[in-house]
Design an enzyme around this catalytic site. Structure first.
Site, PDB file in Angstrom:
ATOM      1  N   CYS A   2      -0.465  16.216   8.810  1.00 35.57           N
ATOM      2  CA  CYS A   2      -1.586  17.273   8.915  1.00 35.57           C
ATOM      3  C   CYS A   2      -1.223  18.480   7.775  1.00 35.57           C
ATOM      4  O   CYS A   2      -0.344  18.561   7.162  1.00 35.57           O
ATOM      5  CB  CYS A   2      -1.605  17.901  10.314  1.00 35.57           C
ATOM      6  SG  CYS A   2      -1.303  16.797  11.552  1.00 35.57           S
ATOM      7  N   ARG A  28      -4.872  15.779   3.508  1.00 35.50           N
ATOM      8  CA  ARG A  28      -3.694  15.676   4.528  1.00 35.50           C
ATOM      9  C   ARG A  28      -4.158  15.253   5.963  1.00 35.50           C
ATOM     10  O   ARG A  28      -3.238  14.745   6.880  1.00 35.50           O
ATOM     11  CB  ARG A  28      -2.756  16.886   4.716  1.00 35.50           C
ATOM     12  CG  ARG A  28      -2.288  17.410   3.604  1.00 35.50           C
ATOM     13  CD  ARG A  28      -1.153  18.648   3.656  1.00 35.50           C
ATOM     14  NE  ARG A  28      -0.309  18.127   4.563  1.00 35.50           N
ATOM     15  CZ  ARG A  28       0.990  17.631   3.993  1.00 35.50           C
ATOM     16  NH1 ARG A  28       0.922  17.448   2.805  1.00 35.50           N
ATOM     17  NH2 ARG A  28       1.845  17.460   4.983  1.00 35.50           N
ATOM     18  N   TRP A  75      -4.458  15.154  11.525  1.00 35.46           N
ATOM     19  CA  TRP A  75      -4.407  13.583  11.261  1.00 35.46           C
ATOM     20  C   TRP A  75      -3.542  13.091  12.409  1.00 35.46           C
ATOM     21  O   TRP A  75      -2.601  13.145  12.716  1.00 35.46           O
ATOM     22  CB  TRP A  75      -3.669  13.202   9.998  1.00 35.46           C
ATOM     23  CG  TRP A  75      -3.873  11.647   9.764  1.00 35.46           C
ATOM     24  CD1 TRP A  75      -3.020  10.835  10.065  1.00 35.46           C
ATOM     25  CD2 TRP A  75      -4.828  10.922   9.230  1.00 35.46           C
ATOM     26  NE1 TRP A  75      -3.340   9.570   9.625  1.00 35.46           N
ATOM     27  CE2 TRP A  75      -4.265   9.404   9.325  1.00 35.46           C
ATOM     28  CE3 TRP A  75      -6.190  11.401   8.886  1.00 35.46           C
ATOM     29  CZ2 TRP A  75      -5.460   8.736   8.807  1.00 35.46           C
ATOM     30  CZ3 TRP A  75      -6.907  10.354   8.311  1.00 35.46           C
ATOM     31  CH2 TRP A  75      -6.771   9.093   8.446  1.00 35.46           C
ATOM     32  N   ASN A 101       2.856  20.233  11.810  1.00 31.51           N
ATOM     33  CA  ASN A 101       2.669  19.180  11.218  1.00 31.51           C
ATOM     34  C   ASN A 101       4.130  18.476  11.479  1.00 31.51           C
ATOM     35  O   ASN A 101       5.117  18.971  11.161  1.00 31.51           O
ATOM     36  CB  ASN A 101       2.491  19.340   9.591  1.00 31.51           C
ATOM     37  CG  ASN A 101       2.459  18.020   8.921  1.00 31.51           C
ATOM     38  OD1 ASN A 101       2.286  17.117   9.383  1.00 31.51           O
ATOM     39  ND2 ASN A 101       3.058  18.099   7.789  1.00 31.51           N
ATOM     40  N   GLY A 102       3.764  17.256  11.782  1.00 30.46           N
ATOM     41  CA  GLY A 102       5.151  16.538  12.115  1.00 30.46           C
ATOM     42  C   GLY A 102       5.057  15.669  13.498  1.00 30.46           C
ATOM     43  O   GLY A 102       3.997  15.821  13.956  1.00 30.46           O
ATOM     44  N   GLU A 481       0.520 -10.189  -1.288  1.00 29.04           N
ATOM     45  CA  GLU A 481       0.331  -8.718  -1.518  1.00 29.04           C
ATOM     46  C   GLU A 481       0.636  -8.207  -2.749  1.00 29.04           C
ATOM     47  O   GLU A 481      -0.260  -7.300  -3.486  1.00 29.04           O
ATOM     48  CB  GLU A 481       1.389  -7.754  -0.770  1.00 29.04           C
ATOM     49  CG  GLU A 481       1.046  -6.365  -0.801  1.00 29.04           C
ATOM     50  CD  GLU A 481      -0.045  -5.746  -0.415  1.00 29.04           C
ATOM     51  OE1 GLU A 481      -0.302  -4.712  -0.806  1.00 29.04           O
ATOM     52  OE2 GLU A 481      -1.069  -6.720   0.223  1.00 29.04           O
ATOM     53  N   LYS A 485      -2.334  -6.633  -5.413  1.00 27.61           N
ATOM     54  CA  LYS A 485      -2.396  -5.239  -5.966  1.00 27.61           C
ATOM     55  C   LYS A 485      -2.674  -5.268  -7.273  1.00 27.61           C
ATOM     56  O   LYS A 485      -3.321  -4.598  -8.109  1.00 27.61           O
ATOM     57  CB  LYS A 485      -0.807  -4.741  -5.914  1.00 27.61           C
ATOM     58  CG  LYS A 485      -0.845  -4.186  -4.234  1.00 27.61           C
ATOM     59  CD  LYS A 485      -1.339  -2.846  -4.176  1.00 27.61           C
ATOM     60  CE  LYS A 485      -2.179  -2.528  -2.847  1.00 27.61           C
ATOM     61  NZ  LYS A 485      -2.533  -3.485  -1.770  1.00 27.61           N
ATOM     62  N   GLU A 488      -6.378  -6.116  -7.721  1.00 21.66           N
ATOM     63  CA  GLU A 488      -7.097  -4.990  -7.273  1.00 21.66           C
ATOM     64  C   GLU A 488      -7.083  -3.785  -8.413  1.00 21.66           C
ATOM     65  O   GLU A 488      -7.985  -3.008  -8.538  1.00 21.66           O
ATOM     66  CB  GLU A 488      -6.719  -4.622  -5.919  1.00 21.66           C
ATOM     67  CG  GLU A 488      -7.749  -3.242  -5.247  1.00 21.66           C
ATOM     68  CD  GLU A 488      -7.173  -3.058  -3.946  1.00 21.66           C
ATOM     69  OE1 GLU A 488      -8.017  -2.435  -3.119  1.00 21.66           O
ATOM     70  OE2 GLU A 488      -5.808  -3.219  -3.713  1.00 21.66           O
ATOM     71  N   HIS A 504       3.048 -28.555  -6.075  1.00 19.19           N
ATOM     72  CA  HIS A 504       1.929 -29.506  -5.639  1.00 19.19           C
ATOM     73  C   HIS A 504       0.421 -29.225  -6.336  1.00 19.19           C
ATOM     74  O   HIS A 504      -0.645 -28.649  -5.710  1.00 19.19           O
ATOM     75  CB  HIS A 504       1.778 -29.447  -4.260  1.00 19.19           C
ATOM     76  CG  HIS A 504       2.927 -29.839  -3.620  1.00 19.19           C
ATOM     77  ND1 HIS A 504       3.474 -31.303  -3.362  1.00 19.19           N
ATOM     78  CD2 HIS A 504       3.943 -28.961  -2.810  1.00 19.19           C
ATOM     79  CE1 HIS A 504       4.773 -31.077  -2.746  1.00 19.19           C
ATOM     80  NE2 HIS A 504       4.735 -30.081  -2.453  1.00 19.19           N
ATOM     81  N   LYS A 605     -12.689  -0.377   0.531  1.00 16.00           N
ATOM     82  CA  LYS A 605     -11.886   0.558   1.416  1.00 16.00           C
ATOM     83  C   LYS A 605     -12.847   1.231   2.158  1.00 16.00           C
ATOM     84  O   LYS A 605     -13.584   1.909   1.661  1.00 16.00           O
ATOM     85  CB  LYS A 605     -10.959   1.313   0.681  1.00 16.00           C
ATOM     86  CG  LYS A 605      -9.875   1.960   1.792  1.00 16.00           C
ATOM     87  CD  LYS A 605      -8.860   2.569   0.899  1.00 16.00           C
ATOM     88  CE  LYS A 605      -7.623   3.049   1.969  1.00 16.00           C
ATOM     89  NZ  LYS A 605      -6.181   2.876   1.163  1.00 16.00           N
TER      90      LYS A 605
END
Ligand code: AGP
Length: 610
Positions: A2, A28, A75, A101-102, A481, A485, A488, A504, A605
């Site tokens: 946050c 944040r 957040w 924040n935390g 993955e 990346k 993308e 194969h 996204k």
């Protein structure tokens, strides 16, 4: 993650300054906001769920009196993004307000203790315990200064925190404290600021004082005093001049959000290890009792599901079916039923294909479980139980820190399941849990020791027309993955396969100099067979690039280039550290090709604040 802010102005009202500064901290967190000021013996507060602009339009966040105040943009990690959970939080009397924040790990025990002492809690947040603890200290000892009452309170907290406290006890002061979560002071001509990050006050001053873990700060119109929480010793620290533009500041000096978020992973992985046991237990109970489990997601989240299917099988003997969400309705829409359990994974919690699969399953009475990074998202609203992975907002379009956090949550779920099912020995469970705890440091080491080398690798292979990514076992997911990346972010055609599949057909593409990236975990049953696959590719002249464990001489001898990760990583956890070099390679390859890693062409996204 946050954003907290506080300021003491020698002239003018604090509220408009707080409002504007929270806007600069919106990257944040942006699911709820709140401001509190102190004026003529009274605390004024406005807060609500929603984005700052929307809340401001309704509540007018500039319209609070007083030249001293604090604010917060959230957040959510504990408690859905509702007005009651928005910060600031106050004590029973309303005379003490706190922004935080935390993540307070021991908040449940503290809350119970305070409730037994007669305190009334209104929110489901971990933060509210801090206000009541300070109240408790002042009630027990009215002689205490606000700073001392806060000191006693934070000494009882376990976990991460950056807090700012306002109280009628000393209405001309703001008291802050830090443990792990970022906190910095801004020193202006006629003003003093505290914030989670420099962008918040950079408009007003570029003189910043960095606060270290275990420090408490007293802000007043005279300036600031820093003390050690442990023994109250006073620390002197002069401000430093920050020559950042506001845009650089939002990225904390990093050129792009993607590289900033890659570097955040040690911290986000620590956060993910602070999961509320309760939700891990609940989800693992549903998975344990399910007759069939589908792991449903898109893109990077699907790769986390694929890796999870190996974890659940290897550690808990639980078969699960990772399914591309965009194919779910076609593939399983007719067979999913009341005995089916869907674990839907989506960092945004808003991906249409994933929600469509959930919707289809819900209509057939299946049980919906959710794993997301966005509390309050649609996925959290349609899930029977969900887990918030606590990675903080991810602004870069490339999923990086959210991927490794998803994997960490899945590993914790798999360990819970293995305990429930007693499929592996207690020693092995303890060993894996211990290794999971060390992964934040492992990732830190990889970034520190290998980033430069990966940069050179990207430069060496920047003209390659195509890449292969190959892995075995759980690192098949890591290979997928890595491929995603590179495609993308750097637009390099890439193909990924379970290494055993490569002979194969795909192997016919190999010609001298063809770059093949191998994900080589040393631990486990795949190492030997993977060496066979490396030799097959090498025999055809491929350039072998290995992501391998430090000191793995066999693989090193076969590799043209290699990136090393620290020794002793259990195979079932290896996708977390092994993903880091692949994220960095995609980032530096994009730079080599002159692309902006934060703004890929496809924008696959669903983000809101831009
Ligand atoms: C990953 O880098 C991509 N941005 C994309 O594949 C993404 O993972 C996918 O769209 C799923 O997003 P979600 O996790 O928010 O559902």
């Amino acid at each position: 993650m946050c954003g907290i802010f506080g300021c003491i102005l020698n002239e003018g009202n604090a509220a408009p300054v707080i409002h504007a500064s929270l806007k600069r901290l919106e990257y944040r967190g942006y699911d709820s906001v709140g401001v509190a000021t102190i004026h003529n013996g009274k605390i004024y507060m406005k807060k609500d769920q929603g984005k700052i602009d929307d809340v401001h339009r309704i509540l007018d966040l500039d319209d609070l009196p007083g030249s001293i105040g604090i604010g917060h943009t959230r957040w959510a990690t504990h408690g859905a993004p509702l007005k009651v959970n928005a910060h600031p939080h106050s004590d029973c009397t309303g005379q003490i307000v706190v922004v935080h924040n935390g993540i307070i790990e021991n908040f449940s025990e503290l809350k119970l203790e305070l409730e037994n002492n007669g305190h009334n809690f209104v929110s489901r947040t971990d933060t509210e315990v801090i206000a009541h603890l300070i109240e408790e200290n002042l009630e027990k000892n009215p002689e205490l200064s606000l700073a001392d009452a806060v000191t006693e309170a934070v000494k009882r907290l376990e976990g991460s925190y950056a807090i700012a406290v306002l109280s009628m006890k000393e209405p001309d002061k703001i008291v802050c404290a830090r443990n792990e979560s970022p906190l910095v002071l801004g020193v202006g001509e006629n003003s003093i600021y505290c914030a989670s990050d420099i962008p918040a006050f950079l408009q007003a001053t570029n003189k910043a004082v960095l606060i270290n873990d275990g420090e408490l700060i007293i802000l007043s119109s005279k300036g600031y005093e820093i003390r050690k929480i442990r023994d109250a010793t006073v620390v002197t620290r002069e401000p430093e001049v920050v020559d950042w533009t506001p845009e650089m500041a939002v990225k904390q000096g990093y050129p792009h959000f993607m590289i900033k978020e890659i570097h955040e992973q040690p911290a986000t992985l620590r956060n993910t290890l602070r999961m509320q046991e309760h939700y891990l237990d609940l989800i693992s109970t549903f998975l344990d009792r399910a007759s069939e489990v589908f792991l449903v997601a898109c893109g990077t989240s699907y790769h986390a599901c694929l890796a999870a299917s190996y974890m659940f099988s290897k550690l808990a003997f639980l078969p699960t079916y990772p399914v591309f969400a965009s194919e779910f309705v076609e593939q399983h829409g007719k067979s999913v039923n009341i005995d089916s359990t869907i674990l839907a994974v989506s960092q945004s919690g808003e991906t249409a294909d994933t929600l469509a699969a959930v919707n289809c399953s819900q209509q057939r009475a299946a049980t919906i479980l959710g794993l997301t990074n966005t509390i309050g998202s649609t996925l959290t609203r349609v899930s029977r139980v969900y887990i918030g992975q606590q990675s903080g907002p991810e602004i870069g379009v490339a999923a990086t820190k959210t991927f490794t956090s998803q994997l960490s949550v899945m590993a914790q779920l798999a360990l819970k399941l293995s305990k429930k099912r007693g499929k592996i020995s207690q020693d092995e469970m303890d060993y894996l849990a211990e290794k999971l705890e060390t992964l934040p440091e492992t990732v830190e080491t990889i970034i520190l020791t290998q980033e430069e080398k990966i940069k050179q690798l990207a430069s060496k292979y920047k003209d390659a027309k195509i890449f292969f990514f190959l892995g075995r076992g759980i690192n098949t997911a890591t290979a997928y993955e890595g491929r995603l990346k590179l495609m993308e972010i750097a637009y390099v055609p890439s193909i990924a396969f379970p290494a055993g599949e490569s002979k194969h057909g795909p192997i016919s593409l190999i010609e001298p100099g063809f770059p093949v990236i191998f994900i080589c975990a040393k631990d486990g049953s795949t190492h030997k067979t993977l060496i066979g696959n490396i030799m097959e590719m090498k025999a055809r002249g491929a350039s072998i690039i290995s992501i391998m464990e430090e000191g793995d001489e066999e693989v090193k001898a076969l590799s043209d280039d290699y990136i090393e990760v620290p020794k002793g990583i259990p195979e079932v956890l290896s996708p977390i550290p092994f993903a880091i070099p692949l994220q960095l390679l995609a980032y530096y390859m994009a730079l080599e090709k002159g692309y902006n890693p934060d703004m890929p062409r496809n924008l696959a996204k669903s983000v809101t604040v831009k």
